[in-house]
Design an enzyme around this catalytic site. Structure first.
Site, PDB file in Angstrom:
ATOM      1  N   TYR A 193       6.092   9.314  16.948  1.00 58.53           N
ATOM      2  CA  TYR A 193       6.452   9.080  15.544  1.00 58.53           C
ATOM      3  C   TYR A 193       7.836   9.700  15.225  1.00 58.53           C
ATOM      4  O   TYR A 193       8.707   9.038  14.647  1.00 58.53           O
ATOM      5  CB  TYR A 193       5.379   9.697  14.653  1.00 58.53           C
ATOM      6  CG  TYR A 193       5.556   9.490  13.171  1.00 58.53           C
ATOM      7  CD1 TYR A 193       5.206   8.288  12.566  1.00 58.53           C
ATOM      8  CD2 TYR A 193       6.051  10.514  12.356  1.00 58.53           C
ATOM      9  CE1 TYR A 193       5.350   8.105  11.192  1.00 58.53           C
ATOM     10  CE2 TYR A 193       6.198  10.338  10.986  1.00 58.53           C
ATOM     11  CZ  TYR A 193       5.841   9.134  10.402  1.00 58.53           C
ATOM     12  OH  TYR A 193       6.000   8.960   9.050  1.00 58.53           O
TER      13      TYR A 193
ATOM     14  N   VAL B 191       6.133  -6.911  11.571  1.00 60.74           N
ATOM     15  CA  VAL B 191       7.580  -6.645  11.661  1.00 60.74           C
ATOM     16  C   VAL B 191       8.056  -6.415  13.094  1.00 60.74           C
ATOM     17  O   VAL B 191       9.253  -6.441  13.357  1.00 60.74           O
ATOM     18  CB  VAL B 191       8.014  -5.431  10.795  1.00 60.74           C
ATOM     19  CG1 VAL B 191       7.871  -5.705   9.311  1.00 60.74           C
ATOM     20  CG2 VAL B 191       7.301  -4.149  11.203  1.00 60.74           C
TER      21      VAL B 191
ATOM     22  N   ARG C  17       0.868  -1.200   0.000  1.00 57.19           N
ATOM     23  CA  ARG C  17       0.000   0.000   0.000  1.00 57.19           C
ATOM     24  C   ARG C  17       0.889   1.228   0.000  1.00 57.19           C
ATOM     25  O   ARG C  17       2.053   1.167   0.393  1.00 57.19           O
ATOM     26  CB  ARG C  17      -0.809   0.059   1.299  1.00 57.19           C
ATOM     27  CG  ARG C  17      -1.980  -0.826   1.360  1.00 57.19           C
ATOM     28  CD  ARG C  17      -2.990  -0.320   2.385  1.00 57.19           C
ATOM     29  NE  ARG C  17      -2.647  -0.560   3.769  1.00 57.19           N
ATOM     30  CZ  ARG C  17      -2.690   0.371   4.720  1.00 57.19           C
ATOM     31  NH1 ARG C  17      -3.028   1.616   4.435  1.00 57.19           N
ATOM     32  NH2 ARG C  17      -2.390   0.075   5.971  1.00 57.19           N
TER      33      ARG C  17
HETATM   34  P1  NAP Z   1       0.386   3.314   4.609  1.00 55.72           P
HETATM   35  O1  NAP Z   1      -0.241   3.716   3.321  1.00 55.72           O
HETATM   36  O2  NAP Z   1      -0.406   3.438   5.868  1.00 55.72           O
HETATM   37  O3  NAP Z   1       0.942   1.787   4.475  1.00 55.72           O
HETATM   38  C1  NAP Z   1       1.583   1.187   5.557  1.00 55.72           C
HETATM   39  C2  NAP Z   1       2.093  -0.191   5.174  1.00 55.72           C
HETATM   40  O4  NAP Z   1       2.802  -0.718   6.315  1.00 55.72           O
HETATM   41  C3  NAP Z   1       0.990  -1.185   4.862  1.00 55.72           C
HETATM   42  O5  NAP Z   1       1.440  -2.086   3.862  1.00 55.72           O
HETATM   43  C4  NAP Z   1       0.812  -1.936   6.186  1.00 55.72           C
HETATM   44  O6  NAP Z   1       0.277  -3.251   6.039  1.00 55.72           O
HETATM   45  C5  NAP Z   1       2.259  -1.987   6.672  1.00 55.72           C
HETATM   46  N1  NAP Z   1       2.346  -2.200   8.109  1.00 55.72           N
HETATM   47  C6  NAP Z   1       1.785  -1.462   9.096  1.00 55.72           C
HETATM   48  N2  NAP Z   1       2.052  -2.002  10.293  1.00 55.72           N
HETATM   49  C7  NAP Z   1       2.804  -3.111  10.061  1.00 55.72           C
HETATM   50  C8  NAP Z   1       3.368  -4.132  10.873  1.00 55.72           C
HETATM   51  N3  NAP Z   1       3.220  -4.139  12.213  1.00 55.72           N
HETATM   52  N4  NAP Z   1       4.070  -5.131  10.286  1.00 55.72           N
HETATM   53  C9  NAP Z   1       4.209  -5.169   8.952  1.00 55.72           C
HETATM   54  N5  NAP Z   1       3.705  -4.235   8.126  1.00 55.72           N
HETATM   55  C10 NAP Z   1       3.002  -3.242   8.675  1.00 55.72           C
HETATM   56  O7  NAP Z   1       1.709   4.156   4.886  1.00 55.72           O
HETATM   57  P2  NAP Z   1       2.609   5.064   3.900  1.00 55.72           P
HETATM   58  O8  NAP Z   1       2.090   6.430   3.884  1.00 55.72           O
HETATM   59  O9  NAP Z   1       2.816   4.351   2.624  1.00 55.72           O
HETATM   60  O10 NAP Z   1       3.962   5.108   4.734  1.00 55.72           O
HETATM   61  C11 NAP Z   1       4.991   4.185   4.516  1.00 55.72           C
HETATM   62  C12 NAP Z   1       6.206   4.632   5.307  1.00 55.72           C
HETATM   63  O11 NAP Z   1       6.559   5.959   4.903  1.00 55.72           O
HETATM   64  C13 NAP Z   1       5.983   4.693   6.813  1.00 55.72           C
HETATM   65  O12 NAP Z   1       7.128   4.243   7.491  1.00 55.72           O
HETATM   66  C14 NAP Z   1       5.767   6.176   7.077  1.00 55.72           C
HETATM   67  O13 NAP Z   1       6.130   6.538   8.366  1.00 55.72           O
HETATM   68  C15 NAP Z   1       6.688   6.789   6.034  1.00 55.72           C
HETATM   69  N6  NAP Z   1       6.332   8.155   5.692  1.00 55.72           N
HETATM   70  C16 NAP Z   1       5.132   8.442   5.117  1.00 55.72           C
HETATM   71  C17 NAP Z   1       4.831   9.771   4.813  1.00 55.72           C
HETATM   72  C18 NAP Z   1       3.529  10.151   4.176  1.00 55.72           C
HETATM   73  O14 NAP Z   1       3.262  11.355   4.090  1.00 55.72           O
HETATM   74  N7  NAP Z   1       2.714   9.236   3.716  1.00 55.72           N
HETATM   75  C19 NAP Z   1       5.755  10.767   5.101  1.00 55.72           C
HETATM   76  C20 NAP Z   1       6.967  10.434   5.676  1.00 55.72           C
HETATM   77  C21 NAP Z   1       7.252   9.114   5.969  1.00 55.72           C
HETATM   78  P3  NAP Z   1      -1.338  -3.470   5.934  1.00 55.72           P
HETATM   79  O15 NAP Z   1      -1.726  -2.971   4.558  1.00 55.72           O
HETATM   80  O16 NAP Z   1      -1.541  -4.925   6.106  1.00 55.72           O
HETATM   81  O17 NAP Z   1      -1.960  -2.644   7.023  1.00 55.72           O
END
Ligand code: NAP
Length: 250
Positions: A160, A69, A20
Site C-alpha cells: 500500500y 480502473v 463510498r
Molecule cells: P473505501 O470506503 O473502501 O471505498 C473505495 C472505493 O474505491 C469504492 O467506491 C470502490 O468501489 C472503489 N474501488 C475499489 N477498487 C476499485 C477498482 N478496481 N476499480 C474502480 N474502483 C474501485 O475507501 P476509502 O477509505 O474511501 O479510500 C478512498 C481512497 O483514500 C483510497 O485510495 C485510499 O487508499 C485513500 N485513503 C484512505 C484513508 C482512510 O483512512 N480511509 C487514508 C488515506 C488514504 P466499490 O464500492 O464498487 O467496491
C-alpha cells in the site's frame, strides 16, 4: 473561465471510487458546488445506488459508471463514453484504492499485485485518459488520493505504501509534463479517515492510532473533500506537483 474559488458550476468532475467513503464525500462536495459528477466504482451496485438516492435532487447531476480502473480496455471505454457525452472534463480525482495488509515477510504476490494494480496502475491509466483530453482544452486538474502511509510507511503496508508513494512520484513527474498546457497535478495524503477501508482495524489498534495522532481523533471525509476542492479550484492554479497532508499532524 468565470468560476470563483470552490465554485464548480457546470464543471465536469470524475471521481474514481466516488460512491463510498472518501470518494462519496468528494462527489457530494462537488455536487453541492454545482458540478456534474461522474462517480465510478468497481462492483458494489447497492452502495452506489444508495449513494445516488441519498443525494436527492443533487443526484440529478450525478452519473454512476461501473468499471475496474486497473483494466486498460475498461478505462478506455469509460473515456470514450464520457468524452462523447461532454465537451470538457475539468477535474479527475484518482481516489479508487484498496489495501491488503500483511508484513512483507508474509505478503503474497497476489496482494502485492492487486494493490499496485488498482492504486498505482489505475492512477496511470485514468490520468493518461484525462491528460489526452485536458491537453486539448488547455485546462485540467488531476488530484491523486495518496496517503500519509506513502510517506510514513506503517508496518504491514509495504504494498500500500509503495503504491501511495508511487502516486506522489507520478504526480510530480506528470505535473512537469503537462504544466505548460494549463493542467495541474497534485496529491492529498489523508491520515486515518473514518470509512469502511479502515473499519476492519481492531478496537485496540484504533485506540493506539488515535493516541498517536496529535489531534487525537480520526478525520472525516468532509475534511478531505475540503482540501481536494481547494486544489481543484481555479484559484489553486499555481499549485502543482505537490502533496498536501490531511492527517491531523501525524
Ligand atoms: P473505501 O470506503 O473502501 O471505498 C473505495 C472505493 O474505491 C469504492 O467506491 C470502490 O468501489 C472503489 N474501488 C475499489 N477498487 C476499485 C477498482 N478496481 N476499480 C474502480 N474502483 C474501485 O475507501 P476509502 O477509505 O474511501 O479510500 C478512498 C481512497 O483514500 C483510497 O485510495 C485510499 O487508499 C485513500 N485513503 C484512505 C484513508 C482512510 O483512512 N480511509 C487514508 C488515506 C488514504 P466499490 O464500492 O464498487 O467496491
Amino acid at each position: 473561465m468565470e468560476n470563483g474559488n470552490e465554485d464548480f458550476k457546470d464543471q465536469v468532475i470524475v471521481v474514481t471510487g466516488g460512491t463510498r467513503g472518501i470518494g462519496a464525500g468528494l462527489s457530494k462536495a462537488f455536487l453541492e458546488k454545482g458540478a456534474i459528477v461522474y462517480a465510478t466504482y468497481a462492483g458494489n451496485d447497492e452502495k452506489a445506488n444508495a449513494f445516488k438516492s441519498s443525494m436527492g435532487s443533487l443526484g440529478e447531476r450525478l452519473q454512476l459508471r461501473k468499471f475496474d480502473v486497473s483494466k486498460k480496455d475498461e478505462v478506455e471505454a469509460f473515456w470514450t463514453g464520457i468524452t462523447n457525452e461532454r465537451e470538457q472534463i475539468h477535474v479527475l480525482v484518482n481516489n479508487a484504492g484498496i489495501r491488503q495488509d500483511n508484513i512483507l515477510a508474509s505478503l503474497d504476490e497476489e496482494s502485492w499485485d492487486r494493490v499496485m494494480d488498482i492504486n498505482l496502475k489505475g492512477t496511470y491509466l485514468m490520468s493518461q485518459g484525462a491528460v489526452l483530453h485536458m491537453m486539448r482544452k488547455r485546462f485540467g486538474r488531476i488530484i491523486n488520493m495518496s496517503s500519509i502511509g506513502g510517506k510514513l510507511g506503517l508496518p504491514g503496508q509495504s504494498n500500500y505504501a509503495a503504491s501511495k508513494a508511487g502516486q506522489m512520484a507520478m504526480a510530480k513527474t506528470l505535473s512537469k509534463e503537462v504544466g505548460k498546457r494549463g493542467i495541474t497535478v497534485n496529491c492529498v495524503m489523508p491520515g486515518f479517515i473514518e470509512t469502511e477501508l479502515i473499519s476492519d482495524l481492531p478496537e485496540e489498534q484504533i485506540k493506539e492510532y488515535k493516541s498517536q495522532v496529535p489531534l487525537k481523533r480520526f478525520g472525516q471525509t468532509e475534511e478531505v473533500a475540503h482540501a481536494v476542492l481547494f486544489l481543484a479550484s481555479e484559484k489553486a492554479g499555481y499549485i502543482t506537483g505537490t502533496s498536501l497532508e490531511i492527517a491531523g499532524g501525524l
